[in-house]
Design an enzyme around this catalytic site. Structure first.
Site, short mmCIF file in Angstrom:
data_model
loop_
_atom_site.label_atom_id
_atom_site.label_comp_id
_atom_site.label_asym_id
_atom_site.label_seq_id
_atom_site.Cartn_x
_atom_site.Cartn_y
_atom_site.Cartn_z
N CYS A 53 6.21 -53.51 -34.07
CA CYS A 53 5.63 -53.28 -35.38
C CYS A 53 6.47 -52.38 -35.89
CB CYS A 53 4.49 -52.73 -34.92
SG CYS A 53 4.55 -51.83 -33.77
N CYS A 78 2.31 -53.97 -28.56
CA CYS A 78 1.06 -53.45 -29.44
C CYS A 78 -0.08 -53.72 -29.58
CB CYS A 78 1.79 -52.84 -30.60
SG CYS A 78 0.83 -52.76 -31.51
N GLU A 79 -1.37 -53.39 -29.48
CA GLU A 79 -2.88 -53.92 -29.74
C GLU A 79 -2.88 -53.64 -30.89
OE1 GLU A 79 -5.69 -50.45 -28.85
OE2 GLU A 79 -4.99 -51.79 -26.80
N HIS A 80 -2.40 -53.40 -31.80
CA HIS A 80 -2.65 -53.17 -33.58
C HIS A 80 -2.27 -55.00 -34.07
CE1 HIS A 80 -2.79 -48.81 -32.66
NE2 HIS A 80 -3.75 -49.67 -33.02
N HIS A 81 -1.07 -55.54 -33.48
CA HIS A 81 -0.01 -56.09 -33.76
C HIS A 81 0.32 -57.19 -33.64
CE1 HIS A 81 0.52 -52.46 -36.80
NE2 HIS A 81 0.39 -53.49 -37.43
N GLN A 141 0.92 -46.96 -26.60
CA GLN A 141 2.27 -46.42 -26.14
C GLN A 141 1.59 -44.86 -25.20
OE1 GLN A 141 5.93 -46.02 -27.64
NE2 GLN A 141 6.32 -44.04 -25.58
N HIS A 164 8.88 -49.78 -30.74
CA HIS A 164 8.18 -50.49 -31.18
C HIS A 164 8.10 -51.61 -32.74
CE1 HIS A 164 4.78 -48.22 -29.17
NE2 HIS A 164 6.11 -47.01 -29.76
#
Length: 183
Positions: free
Chosen positions: A143, A72-75, A113, A141
């Protein structure tokens, strides 16, 4: 890729979080972390092997339960799942293993995703020029499951439908049934 710099950064990261690296169990952890992340973020090279559709095959070509993993590019936490990838051939067909290779290629980077699903569909459309492309991905996920809401066991489903699979309700229904979306 600079594994030495990644190892140094991993050591600093762990120490900043209060994880001491003095014990024998943790001493080599920064090196292992750097190598693990390098492996997760590196796709194997491949070529889109296509062949003439000499038989005029005009039904769905579908591979399902293709395992994938991404970050996940956010976390920067992993997500893992299964993909179903299909196309309605035009003038060319694809080597079957390439359906899984395309999924792997785009999943080996920090990702969402939604984007991953679209990238797989768009590349197949661009390279094959088929009558239709369908991609459905279902993933868990971490996250969502390990932090925040901690929704253990939840999954996220995304789809990208192009051509006849988007425009023709019967073709769309056939794809969704074969993909196992309603199981």
């Amino acid at each position: 890729m600079d594994l030495v710099a990644a190892e140094t950064a991993a050591a600093a990261f762990l120490q900043a979080l209060g994880v001491g690296l003095e014990s024998e169990h943790l001493r080599a952890t920064p090196r292992r972390m750097a190598r693990a992340w390098a492996e997760m973020l590196t796709a194997r090279p491949f070529e889109m092997t296509t062949f003439p559709n000499e038989e005029g095959y005009d039904e769905l070509v579908l591979a399902r339960d293709i395992p994938f993993r991404s970050v996940c590019e956010h976390h920067l936490l992993p997500f893992t799942g299964r993909a179903c990838v299909a196309y309605l051939p035009g003038d060319r067909i694809l080597g079957l293993s390439k359906l899984a290779r395309v999924v792997e290629h785009f999943s080996c980077r920090p990702q969402t995703q939604e984007r991953l699903t679209k990238q797989v569909a768009d590349l197949l459309q661009e390279e094959l020029e088929p009558r239709a492309v369908g991609v459905v991905m279902s993933a868990e996920h971490s996250c969502m499951t390990l932090r925040g809401v901690q929704a253990t066991g939840s999954s996220t489903v995304t789809s990208s439908l192009l051509g006849e699979l988007r425009n023709d309700p019967r073709s769309r229904a056939e794809f969704m049934a074969l993909a196992g979306v309603n199981r």
